[in-house]
Each structure stands twice: as structure tokens, then as C-alpha cells.
Design an enzyme around this catalytic site. Structure first.
Site, PDB file in Angstrom:
ATOM      1  N   PRO A  89      52.005  69.006  -8.115  1.00  0.00           N
ATOM      2  CA  PRO A  89      52.556  67.860  -8.707  1.00  0.00           C
ATOM      3  C   PRO A  89      54.037  68.461  -9.573  1.00  0.00           C
ATOM      4  O   PRO A  89      54.592  67.170 -10.011  1.00  0.00           O
ATOM      5  CB  PRO A  89      51.749  67.289  -9.241  1.00  0.00           C
ATOM      6  N   GLU A 116      42.006  73.412  -9.922  1.00  0.00           N
ATOM      7  CA  GLU A 116      42.675  72.690 -10.842  1.00  0.00           C
ATOM      8  C   GLU A 116      43.987  73.345 -10.802  1.00  0.00           C
ATOM      9  O   GLU A 116      45.248  72.513 -11.428  1.00  0.00           O
ATOM     10  CB  GLU A 116      42.142  73.941 -12.478  1.00  0.00           C
ATOM     11  N   ARG A 154      61.525  66.433  12.647  1.00  0.00           N
ATOM     12  CA  ARG A 154      61.939  65.341  13.335  1.00  0.00           C
ATOM     13  C   ARG A 154      63.279  65.717  13.595  1.00  0.00           C
ATOM     14  O   ARG A 154      64.612  65.044  14.108  1.00  0.00           O
ATOM     15  CB  ARG A 154      61.137  64.215  13.111  1.00  0.00           C
ATOM     16  N   ASP A 169      68.507  57.181  10.526  1.00  0.00           N
ATOM     17  CA  ASP A 169      66.996  56.533   9.589  1.00  0.00           C
ATOM     18  C   ASP A 169      67.590  56.510   8.534  1.00  0.00           C
ATOM     19  O   ASP A 169      68.245  56.846   7.791  1.00  0.00           O
ATOM     20  CB  ASP A 169      66.571  57.577   9.457  1.00  0.00           C
TER      21      ASP A 169
END
Length: 247
Positions: A89, A116, A154, A169
Site C-alpha cells: 500500500p 503486517e 497484454r 485502450d
């Protein structure tokens, strides 16, 4: 390209790598996925890979030894420097631009943590990139690694049947993608725009560009700040804004 994924749950990747574009890319020899359970590298007699944090606090922390040894085991030589990506994160938020950058590499190593967090020495000495797939917290890094693997694969030459697909895209052009339609030309009273049935390719390209601008203005106006816009694009955006302010 080679992708080496370090995880405690290798079975999570079986469905992702065994279907669709990712499976086809492997069969074509475009990419190979090596999913490694780094628990097998633990020198602990019980194969533990985590321990309590120094200084106290809740949760468990991944120890450095198993991950260091696992990463070193997949390097061709000690001097080889593949990108070692930590899914966490705290990393930079993942974008299409980052995917395009990573698609130019020969070898990616993706580290999937749990518990953690990681011993900080893993970040300091082992990792070249830290990536977050969004401003939220997941149970582990596996889903993030799947996202990176899919989005990078991709983009590799030959991975998609139509080589223009990745180029147009959403986010690849700096804009959201224009609307798509297919047969039938009319369904439940809803018609395909006449311009798409006209066969006039230049006008179709113009329509698609304008629709992409319109959709981006509606849904992600922040993207327009960094998009490569022509004078015609800017004029069309101002026209859209004026029409909306007059409405």
C-alpha cells in the site's frame, strides 16, 4: 519476458495464468510465469517466514532471509539486475504508464507479502520498485501481482490478436476510450450511430476522438491536464463546456 512471482499461496495464480490472454501468451512463448513459494527457502526448521516486530506492536513481519534467497535463486547471474517489485500500500499508485514501462523489461520479480508487513531491509536492499494498485489495503500482494502481470502481458508484442487494441485502450492514449458498438445495428429501439455505418474512416476517426474527449471530460476530467491535446481537441472541449454551461 520472464515473470517470477514470490508468494506463500502459489495456488491462487493457477486460474489467472491458465486462461485467456495470459495462457495464450505463454503458449506462444511470449512470456513465462514462474510462481515460487518462498516458504520453501526458509532456514527455519518449521519453515516459518515471519516473526514478531522489534519494539512491539500488533501483527507479524516477513523476515528477510527467505525472500532474499528466493530472489537470488531466479537471477541468472549475481550481476543480473531484474526489476524486483514489491506489492504494498505504500508504493506508487499503479498506472498504464508504469505498465508500459515494465513491459520493456526482460525479467520482473513480483513480491507478494502477507501479515503486517515486510522487514525494512527487504525494501532497502532487494526491491527496485514499490507498487500499490490503489488507495486501499488488501490481505496480501497476490491480487496486485495478478493485476501487474495481466496489464504488462497484454502489452507485449504478439500477446493480443489485434496489435492496435492495446494502443487505443483507455489510459494508453491519455484519454478514456471511445464507445464501441457491434451487430445488430438496432436493438430494442437503440441504434448504432450512423457515422459508424457510413464507411467513411476519416470521419469515424474524428467521431471516436471526440467521443473519447467527451467521455474523459465527463468521467475523468483530471486526465485532460496531462493528455496530449491538439488545437482541435482543445476547441472541442471548450465547445462542450460552453454547451453545458448554456444548458
Amino acid at each position: 519476458m520472464k515473470m517470477s512471482i514470490m508468494t506463500l499461496f502459489p495456488e491462487m495464480f493457477e486460474g489467472v495464468f491458465g486462461h485467456s490472454i495470459l495462457k495464450q501468451a505463454q503458449e506462444k512463448g511470449i512470456v513465462s510465469y514462474d510462481v515460487i513459494n518462498f516458504r520453501t527457502f526458509s532456514e527455519d526448521k518449521h519453515q516459518r517466514v515471519d516473526d514478531y516486530p522489534y519494539g512491539g506492536g500488533g501483527g507479524m513481519v516477513l523476515t528477510p532471509q527467505p525472500l532474499f534467497d528466493a530472489v537470488e535463486s531466479v537471477k541468472k547471474t549475481k550481476d543480473q539486475a531484474p526489476r524486483v517489485i514489491l506489492l504494498c500500500p505504500q508504493g506508487e499508485v499503479y498506472t498504464q504508464k508504469k505498465a508500459e514501462e515494465l513491459a520493456g523489461e526482460e525479467h520482473l520479480i513480483l513480491l507478494c507479502g502477507h501479515y503486517e508487513g515486510y522487514d525494512e531491509r527487504i525494501r532497502q536492499e532487494l526491491v527496485t520498485d514499490e507498487i500499490s494498485v490503489g488507495d486501499y489495503v488488501l490481505t496480501g500482494g497476490e491480487i496486485g501481482a495478478m493485476i501487474v502481470a495481466d496489464s504488462v502481458t497484454r502489452l507485449l508484442p504478439g500477446a493480443l490478436g489485434n496489435e492496435t487494441s492495446a494502443v487505443t485502450d483507455s489510459h494508453s492514449t491519455g484519454l478514456l476510450e471511445y464507445p464501441h458498438y457491434t451487430r445488430p445495428a438496432e436493438y430494442r429501439g437503440l441504434r448504432v450511430p450512423d457515422i459508424l455505418l457510413s464507411g467513411h474512416h476519416k470521419r469515424i476517426d474524428e467521431w471516436r476522438r471526440q467521443e473519447a474527449l467527451k467521455r474523459t471530460l465527463d468521467r475523468r476530467p483530471d486526465m485532460l491536464r496531462d493528455a496530449d491535446l491538439s488545437k482541435e481537441d482543445l476547441a472541442y472541449i471548450e465547445l462542450l463546456k460552453k454547451d453545458r454551461s448554456d444548458a
